[in-house]
Structures are given as C-alpha cells and as structure tokens.
Design a protein around this motif. Structure first.
Motif, PDB file in Angstrom:
ATOM      1  N   LYS A  56      -4.491  -5.890   3.630  1.00 40.13           N
ATOM      2  CA  LYS A  56      -3.212  -5.836   2.923  1.00 40.13           C
ATOM      3  C   LYS A  56      -2.078  -5.270   3.768  1.00 40.13           C
ATOM      4  CE  LYS A  56      -5.463  -5.481  -1.585  1.00 40.13           C
ATOM      5  NZ  LYS A  56      -5.741  -4.631  -2.767  1.00 40.13           N
ATOM      6  N   THR A  57      -2.406  -4.527   4.813  1.00 42.78           N
ATOM      7  CA  THR A  57      -1.359  -3.916   5.636  1.00 42.78           C
ATOM      8  C   THR A  57      -1.227  -4.556   7.012  1.00 42.78           C
ATOM      9  OG1 THR A  57      -2.871  -2.251   6.533  1.00 42.78           O
ATOM     10  CG2 THR A  57      -1.686  -1.695   4.496  1.00 42.78           C
ATOM     11  N   ARG A  98       8.516   4.938  -6.194  1.00 42.87           N
ATOM     12  CA  ARG A  98       7.916   3.845  -5.426  1.00 42.87           C
ATOM     13  C   ARG A  98       6.406   3.714  -5.654  1.00 42.87           C
ATOM     14  NH1 ARG A  98      11.278   4.360   0.317  1.00 42.87           N
ATOM     15  NH2 ARG A  98      13.349   4.388  -0.660  1.00 42.87           N
ATOM     16  N   LEU A  99       5.802   4.758  -6.186  1.00 46.78           N
ATOM     17  CA  LEU A  99       4.362   4.704  -6.481  1.00 46.78           C
ATOM     18  C   LEU A  99       4.121   4.505  -7.969  1.00 46.78           C
ATOM     19  CD1 LEU A  99       3.150   7.647  -4.200  1.00 46.78           C
ATOM     20  CD2 LEU A  99       3.009   5.199  -3.717  1.00 46.78           C
ATOM     21  N   GLN A 109       3.114   0.831   2.457  1.00 46.62           N
ATOM     22  CA  GLN A 109       4.124  -0.215   2.329  1.00 46.62           C
ATOM     23  C   GLN A 109       5.480   0.318   1.881  1.00 46.62           C
ATOM     24  OE1 GLN A 109       2.048  -2.712  -0.454  1.00 46.62           O
ATOM     25  NE2 GLN A 109       1.146  -4.006   1.147  1.00 46.62           N
ATOM     26  N   ARG A 110       5.497   1.344   1.009  1.00 45.54           N
ATOM     27  CA  ARG A 110       6.736   1.770   0.368  1.00 45.54           C
ATOM     28  C   ARG A 110       7.268   3.114   0.845  1.00 45.54           C
ATOM     29  NH1 ARG A 110       7.918  -0.508  -4.386  1.00 45.54           N
ATOM     30  NH2 ARG A 110       9.978   0.320  -3.845  1.00 45.54           N
ATOM     31  N   TYR A 151      -7.772  -2.271   2.938  1.00 41.45           N
ATOM     32  CA  TYR A 151      -6.550  -1.700   3.515  1.00 41.45           C
ATOM     33  C   TYR A 151      -6.075  -2.533   4.700  1.00 41.45           C
ATOM     34  CZ  TYR A 151      -3.672   1.283   6.443  1.00 41.45           C
ATOM     35  OH  TYR A 151      -2.662   1.756   7.236  1.00 41.45           O
ATOM     36  N   GLY A 164      -5.790   0.824  -3.062  1.00 38.93           N
ATOM     37  CA  GLY A 164      -4.486   0.273  -3.412  1.00 38.93           C
ATOM     38  C   GLY A 164      -3.382   1.309  -3.350  1.00 38.93           C
ATOM     39  N   TYR A 165      -3.711   2.522  -3.727  1.00 38.85           N
ATOM     40  CA  TYR A 165      -2.747   3.628  -3.674  1.00 38.85           C
ATOM     41  C   TYR A 165      -2.344   3.916  -2.231  1.00 38.85           C
ATOM     42  CZ  TYR A 165      -1.225   8.539  -3.990  1.00 38.85           C
ATOM     43  OH  TYR A 165      -0.546   9.742  -3.890  1.00 38.85           O
ATOM     44  N   ARG A 200      -0.133   1.105  -1.034  1.00 38.16           N
ATOM     45  CA  ARG A 200       1.235   1.218  -1.575  1.00 38.16           C
ATOM     46  C   ARG A 200       2.045   2.248  -0.795  1.00 38.16           C
ATOM     47  NH1 ARG A 200       3.672   1.024  -6.760  1.00 38.16           N
ATOM     48  NH2 ARG A 200       2.209  -0.653  -7.268  1.00 38.16           N
ATOM     49  N   ARG A 201       1.447   3.368  -0.490  1.00 38.05           N
ATOM     50  CA  ARG A 201       2.163   4.375   0.295  1.00 38.05           C
ATOM     51  C   ARG A 201       2.549   3.820   1.658  1.00 38.05           C
ATOM     52  NH1 ARG A 201       1.454   9.824  -2.204  1.00 38.05           N
ATOM     53  NH2 ARG A 201       2.898  10.475  -0.560  1.00 38.05           N
TER      54      ARG A 201
END
Length: 943
Positions: A586-587, A417-418, A465-466, A583, A458-459, A462-463
């Motif tokens: 985007k979240t 996922r990453l 989100q996923r 952050y 971004g990392y 992503r965590r």
C-alpha cells in the motif's frame, strides 16, 4: 461522536481550515531558515484571521518561533566539535587533562570560524530586541495595533535578510519540552513571576534572569519583559547550557552582570534531578554571588514533588504545582462548558456539562494516578456532557493536554487525518485536544491480547500516507536524535563498549542509506492496551504524542511502528509477513523488510532498558512481575530477531530425520556471542553450521536455555531436535513435540521451588522455563543469581532432595538431580538410535563438562573455562586455538577434513546496500582478533 451529537459543522470546518495551514508542524524540529519563513507567515496570518482565539494563537506562535530562533543561534555560538565533558564527569581525576585536551582539539575550529562567529554575535545582539518585542506581543494577548505589528514584521524582514552562515541556517531547533511535552504554558511562567513579585522585591533592584537552555530561552526573556512591565527598570537576561562547559565569553558575560546588588532569577521547566539548577548555582558561586541573592522559579511535577533544587538553604524557591497550572484551570468543568456550548449547541437547546458523577470521578482519579507515572504522561480530564432540553443526549468527552501553540497542532492534524482509526475530535483550544472518550480507555489490557493485524497495519499505512514530512530531521547534524543515538550505541558495541564510540561517524555514513524514505509522524506506542474495541471497530487511543520530545526517540520511520506491533502482540511469522506485506503493497516502501531488522533491534533494546529502569524504580503502573515478563520478552525478541536474520544465510530446507552423525552443540560462547548485548551468532558461526550440516552432521543444540529458545533455534536453523534446560527436556522438531526427561517427583519439587521463590519479593523467575527453574534478581545493568547459601537453604528447608542447583553470576537454576547435559545426550541417543558414527560435542563452560565427557569426541574453543581445560589435560577434550565462533569453525573444518585456510573476514551478505550487509560486516569485525580490532579503530572513518 458525530452520530451521537449534532456538532456545529461550520465552526468545526473553520477550525480545520485554521490548523490545515500548519502542515509543517508535524515536524517540530525545524531548520533555522524555515523558522524565519514560518514566523513571517504568522505575521501575515495574524492580519487575516478574525476569531479572537486565532489571533491569540498567532501571537503565541510568534513568541515561540522567535525564541526558538534565539535558542538555535545561542547553541551555534557555543558549539564545539569536540566535547569530552562526559569523560571528565565519569573519571573526576582526569577532569583537568581532559578539559585541556578538549580545548586544544577545538582550537582549529575556533580559528577557522572566528570571523563568521563574530558576525553572528553582532546579529544576535540586535535580534534580542525582536525576541523581547515578541514577548510583549504575547503578553498583550494579540491585542497590539496594526502599526506595532507592522513595525515588528519589518524588523523581522531586516533581520532575516542578514547573510547568516549556511551551517547556521541549516541547524535545527531543539524542542522546548516544557511547552511540547509537559503541560506548561507561558501563563505558568508569569504565575511564578507573580509569586516572586508578591514577596515584595524592590523595583530598583537590578535583576538578572538566567534560563538554562532549551526551556530557559523561552522563559527568561518573557520574565524580563514582564518584570519591566511591572515597574522594574534594571532587568537583564541570558541563557546558558550548564551541562556543557561554559565558554569563555559566556563566563565573562555572566561576570559582567554580577554586582553587589544584583539579584539572580533562575528559571527552567520541570526538573527531574535538580542538577541543572545546581550547576547554575555553582557557576554563580564561582563569581561570588551569595545564595540569598539567588531565586529559583520552578514548576514541580507530581512525579518529583519533593525534589531539592537549591544547593543552599539561603536560596529562595518559588514553586508551581500541578493544581496551579493554566491548563488545569482550563480543564475545569466551568471553562470546558463554555467551549462545549460553542461546538455542540443546537437551535433551542444548549450543551450542559453535568456535575461529576461517581463514574466520571472514578475515571478522573484513575487518570490522575496515571499522571504521576512519569514526565511523559499528559494532563487529562473526562466530562459527561448532555445536549438538549428534553431527553438530552449524553456523551463523555476527554480533554487532553497536547502542547502549546504550534507545538501542539500536530495532535489536531493527526486526529483529523486519522479519522476512523482514532477517537473523533471536537476541537483544539489552549493546548487541550477535546475528543470523544472511548470506554475502556486508560486501563491496561493484557499484553497477550489478540491483534487485528489488518487494522493495525492499515493504521500505520494511513499515518505514512497522511502524516508525512520531507526528511528525517534527527539524522546527522550536531543534535542527532535519541533514537539514532540508541541505534549507534547498539551497533558500536561490535568494537567494544567504549572504543566503539570512535566509530560513530563511520556508522552514520553507513546508516545514511537506511534513513526512512517515508518520514512520518509515527505513533511510537502500539501496545495492545492502546487499542480499544468499539461498535465501529478497533480505535487507537493515545495516538499523537509518542514521537518527538524526551523521553521519546524522535524516530520518523513507520518501520518502528511495525516493529512495535510485532513485539507487543507477539506476532507469529505468518502474521508478521502479512502485516509487512500489506504495508509494503500500500505504500510502495520496498526497503521495509531490510529496515525492519534495524527497528526491531531498536525497539527490543529500548523496551528492555525501560523495563530494567522500572524494575529498579517504583514499578508504577504495573507490578514488578509484569515488568519482569516484559524484560524477558525483550531479551527473547532481540535474540530471535538476529537468529532469524543469520539463519536466513543457511541453505536449509527444514528439519529432516536425525540420521547423520550427531554433533551436540552448546549455544552461549560457542555458536552464539553477545557482541550487541544479547546472544547471537556471527557469519563465522553460520559458515561452521553450513560446513557441518552439508557434510552429514546432525547438529543438536544442547543448552541451558529454555525450551522456547530451542524451539525457535530448531525452526530457524533447521535443526532436527534440541536439548533444553540443562538436559531436562528434548524437542523433536520433526514431530513438533516436547519430551520431558524429568520424573514426576522432580516436577512436584520444581513446583514447590517456584512457589517459594515466587514469594520472595525481590526474586524473579523466567516463565519460559517449564522443566526447570531459572531465578535471579535485578542489578543496575543486568540480572544476578542467588547467593550460594540462599539457594542451598531453599533446598534444605523445603526438603527438595530431588533437585540440584547450577549457579552462575547472572542467574541460578534449579534442575532435577538426574538432569544435566550429559544425561540429555544419553537419553537422546536412546530415543534416536539410528545415527551413524561417534557422538561429538562442543562446549565451553563447566556446565558442559558432563556433555564433553559423554561424547566419543569432544572439543572446546579457546574461551573455555578451567573445568573444561581439566578435561583436556586428561586427553578427553581437544581445545582449539581460536575462541567462540572462530573456534567452532576450526572444529567444523577439522571434522570435515577441510583445508585449514584463514577464516574469510569480508561480509557474506550479497546486497551491499542493505542493513543486513552492515550487520554482517559489524559482526565480522566483532569476532576479529584483538590486534585487528585495534588497527580498525585507528581508521575512524571506515568500518
């Protein structure tokens, strides 16, 4: 790696499909009710999968889940609401009265819960058969027939339908760290048992296997079943938690197992101190068991190869060392080659694991050296792989231990996922994650390496989100996570180190609104050495295991990773705002700025504690000076975090010209206190500053702290200037310039002094001091200064006649003879001559005396030293009746002719739902008079 090698995509897709069904594994702290569901799913999945390795994984998972349920229930049956054991351990003389008090305190709970606990005990006895059948399943490597599997599934259906109490069904499992974090497998437990069998015990000997929980709940039944399969007819097992007081029923049950012929086997995962094994041996000794009738099964970690586990030489110990582990054998090139052929083979060619060349040998030696750094490090091995007959494509692959069974699946899910942020994954097999090796991995990069804020942000996004799961599994309940315990330990200091424990329940209530709205499998380690530049951008290595399981904190809030980036990369305010802003956008996590304060405190506190631990230990992996730098930066990070928070409550637009009446202000003990373990102000300190600055006073900090601290205080509080390092340098905030107040001769002698002190192996220097020298040693809990004779001898031996020494219990300063806070004031007045009115000074220590004597008006709070009190007797200093910030506030009202009304005790923060409000409330309580604190402690459910 996809571009370099032609991976068998069909096989890789099959693998991804298998692990995709285990999304719940991202959270390894499952509730009992959910474990029943997942266990039933494993039985269903076992009948659907066809690959042999997948059937074996299902069998392992059934065993792991079955034992986890048993462990939860055993802990539930012995749990008591009141546990005073730590007090009895800390003060042995109070052990008996403390234990009596504990017994009396728990009586109401025992009476109220006796009926439901008896019901659970009956269920638990029946469930033992299911655990043992699950062990037989894994011993058969998934090869049991459909009839047996159906029978076991029916047994589970019947057991799971029993009406267990709701508080038990909602209780969460504890992580088996041996299987999750420490490279152990059930094969290693069997290997230890085989060594015991090789010693020739009689098969008619009654054997009792005792497993300290948590790991013992998995190991003990497995050993029992395995011994039965090897012909032993009289084997029983039980688990205990020896670091807690053994309950009456456990004690009597253990006594019933003791006979004249019984032989006891003790089993656990890696031991750090040996205390657990010794406690169990002591319990057996109280039942009359002789040492020669006790055997210990012990895997030994390379970090502690010579640990003493037996409290008596008559006790046998069977050891399993690193080179004998199942995973170490699976990581061998021969085993790995067969696996690589499955995934990398192309038509007409084969994957070949080349013999270790010098480069690969060097990498593996480096990884082995790192493995010995501590229990948190995983087994790893690098391979050079070639594919193709003519001009084979070559690539390096890393195999890394990530867990056992479902306790390791999170690593594969994270890798998939990453994708794009982390190394490309090949497969997960037998608890080993195989992925591409990133060149430069494993070596430490500089702590001050630059940070790609956009990439790291971004990392983290992503965590979030996923890698989400429904809730924070470690907040609240009887097994609150290490991270929340650390947070509580920081915050309860507002009431005092020990009395503050009475406020834990109240703090949990007020912290509940600040639990993460995006519970996430966070990274946990965001240091610059874990980001490696590649042709496709920065890649994050070591991305999967710094989250759950000791010594990690079990934190699930992405705010912790954001705090880590800010800390590790020393981000500026602008960089921090860019990181957090991206952050949040985007979240949609609108509360991140508020929670970030909480996790900055946690991260800085944890980093400081770990650095101190390493400074007291062997400094493995880094030099002592590296750890010293990290300790000092941790301290600064904590100070600046709260300075920034409290200063935001000031109505300031920035530094102006120093034209008002001068107020020279000491920091420690006057503006700042240390309620949370490091210097910070309080709401009353902010009110005092507001009152002074709004009435035309130009506040100038005059401190022994470094120029870095004065720079930051001027930035945050809007001070126009400041004097640092005991009058050695002035910082002009308007021009952003540093003005040294020391001569060239002093500079030369300070450099000699630094070199002399730097050559002393146990002495450390604070690198933030550039116009003086701060030196110290490390003690168990903090820093300590040099001895008087020692510091004087340095000056005398090296003819440092231009220097003098300031000695404090926690550190020692070498400053120029012409320096001092009083001289700093005089120099300041000459440089800024247009100030109106007399100079005023506020200080509390002997180092402030020259400042107080130089000022036309001088004041001190009631916490001042004897040296300051002598000035008061000469009528050159007025001592206020209140201490610290309360005293400063009284001084401010006196100087501004304000009516002397009581200091407000309520929080001044406007948003009562914020963590900032909680922090302000706690610091307000911390500065209350002692009698009010005592009264507050009598109300444990409120702050």
């Amino acid at each position: 790696m996809r571009q370099q090698l032609n991976i068998d995509t069909a096989r890789q897709q099959e693998e991804e499909n298998f692990y995709a069904a285990y999304d719940w594994c991202l959270n390894p702290v499952q509730k009992l009710r959910d474990l029943f569901v997942h266990l039933m799913e494993e039985f269903d999945r076992s009948g659907r999968v066809s690959a042999e390795w997948q059937k074996e994984e299902c069998a392992i998972n059934i065993y792991l889940l079955a034992c986890a349920i048993g462990c939860i229930v055993d802990d539930y049956l012995v749990w008591r609401p009141w546990n005073f054991t730590p007090i009895g351990t800390a003060v042995p003389g109070l052990r008996l009265p403390v234990m009596l008090l504990q017994a009396l305190a728990n009586v109401p709970y025992l009476l109220a819960s006796s009926k439901r606990r008896r019901s659970v005990e009956r269920w638990r006895r029946e469930y033992t058969a299911f655990i043992e059948d699950s062990c037989r399943l894994v011993l058969g490597r998934g090869g049991r027939g459909d009839v047996e599997m159906a029978s076991l599934k029916n047994m589970l259906a019947r057991l799971s339908s029993f009406p267990l109490p709701g508080d038990l069904l909602n209780r969460r499992m504890r992580i088996n760290e041996g299987y999750r974090c420490q490279d152990l497998t059930h094969h290693d437990v069997l290997a230890l048992t085989d060594r015991f069998l090789g010693s020739g015990p009689g098969s008619q000997t009654p054997l009792v296997v005792i497993g300290p929980r948590t790991a013992g709940a998995y190991f003990a039944p497995l050993i029992k079943v395995y011994l039965e399969q090897r012909g032993f007819s009289h084997v029983s097992w039980m688990t205990i938690r020896p670091k807690l007081k053994t309950t009456r029923k456990e004690y009597h049950h253990l006594g019933r197992l003791v006979t004249d012929k019984s032989h006891f086997i003790l089993t656990d995962d890696y031991s750090n101190t040996g205390v657990t094994f010794r406690l169990v041996q002591n319990a057996l000794r109280r039942h009359g068991v002789k040492p020669e009738r006790i055997t210990i099964f012990a895997p030994l970690h390379p970090t502690r190869p010579d640990i003493v586990l037996a409290s008596d030489p008559g006790t046998k110990v069977f050891e399993l060392r690193h080179q004998d582990l199942f995973k170490e054998a699976f990581l061998s090139p021969r085993s790995a080659e067969a696996l690589f052929r499955e995934y990398l083979a192309m038509p007409g060619s084969g994957a070949v694991v080349l013999p270790d060349d010098r480069e690969v040998e060097h990498l593996n030696r480096m990884l082995w050296d790192h493995y010995r750094d501590g229990f948190q490090v995983r087994l790893k091995r690098v391979y050079r792989v070639g594919v193709g007959r003519d001009n084979p494509v070559q690539i390096k692959i890393l195999g890394k231990s990530v867990g056992w069974g479902w306790l390791g699946y999170h690593a594969y899910l994270a890798a998939v996922r990453l994708r794009g942020f982390v190394p490309e994954v090949l497969c997960l097999r037998n608890g080993i994650l195989f992925m591409e090796w990133i060149e430069g991995q494993g070596g430490r990069r500089s702590d001050d390496a630059g940070c790609d804020v956009e990439n790291s942000g971004g990392y983290i996004v992503r965590r979030a989100q996923r890698l989400r799961f429904p809730e924070d599994p470690r907040f609240g309940g009887p097994d609150i996570g290490w991270g929340w315990q650390e947070i509580l330990s920081i915050l309860h200091r507002a009431y005092g180190s020990y009395p503050g424990y009475l406020k834990h329940n109240a703090l949990l209530h007020y912290l509940k609104p600040h639990v993460s709205p995006l519970p996430t499998l966070i990274d946990g380690h965001m240091g610059p050495w874990e980001w490696i530049p590649t042709g496709r951008g920065m890649v994050k290595v070591d991305f999967e295991h710094h989250n759950f399981g000791a010594p990690e904190l079990d934190i699930v809030d992405p705010a912790y990773d954001l705090a880590a980036v800010i800390f590790e990369f020393h981000l500026s305010l602008a960089e921090e705002e860019a990181l957090v802003g991206a952050y949040r956008e985007k979240t949609g996590d609108t509360g991140i700025v508020d929670r970030l304060i909480l996790y900055k405190l946690l991260y800085g506190h944890t980093a400081k504690r770990k650095a101190l631990e390493r400074l007291r230990a062997d400094h493995a992996g880094q030099s002592p000076q590296d750890w010293n730098k990290r300790y000092q930066w941790s301290w600064n990070f904590l100070v600046f975090t709260l300075t920034r928070f409290f200063s935001s409550q000031l109505h300031q637009t920035g530094p102006g010209n120093p034209a008002g009446r001068l107020m020279f202000l000491d920091l420690d003990g006057v503006l700042d206190a240390g309620y949370f373990g490091f210097p910070h102000t309080t709401p009353t300190g902010i009110r005092a500053l507001q009152l002074l600055m709004s009435n035309g006073f130009t506040v100038v900090p005059n401190t022994g702290r470094s120029i870095l601290h004065v720079r930051n205080y001027c930035t945050y509080y809007g001070f126009t200037a400041g004097i640092a390092e005991y009058g050695s340098v002035i910082f002009d905030a308007c021009r952003q310039t540093e003005i040294p107040l020391i001569s060239g001769e002093v500079e030369r002698e300070l450099e000699i002094c630094r070199n002399v002190l730097g050559s002393m192996p146990d002495v450390f220097l604070d690198g933030d001091y550039r116009f003086s020298v701060r030196a110290y040693r490390y003690s168990a809990q903090n820093t300590v200064g040099l001895e008087r004779e020692e510091s004087e001898d340095i000056l005398r031996t090296h003819h440092l006649t231009a220097l003098s020494v300031i000695r404090r219990p926690e550190d020692t300063y070498f400053i120029g003879n012409e320096a001092g806070k009083g001289n700093g004031m005089k120099q300041f007045r000459r440089m800024f001559p247009h100030n109106a009115g007399p100079m005023t000074a506020v200080g509390d220590s002997d180092e402030d005396v020259s400042m107080l004597e130089t000022a036309e008006e001088s004041f001190a709070p009631s916490n001042c030293t004897q040296g300051v009190r002598k000035l008061a007797k000469k009528n050159t200093c007025q001592i206020i009746s209140q201490p610290r910030q309360r005293g400063l506030f009284e001084i401010a009202r006196l100087l501004t002719n304000q009516r002397l009304s009581p200091i407000p005790s309520d929080s001044s923060h406007t948003d009562e739902a914020s963590f900032g409000h909680l922090l302000t409330t706690l610091t307000t309580r911390a500065e209350q008079p002692r009698i009010r604190k005592i009264v507050s402690l009598l109300r444990p459910n409120s702050l």
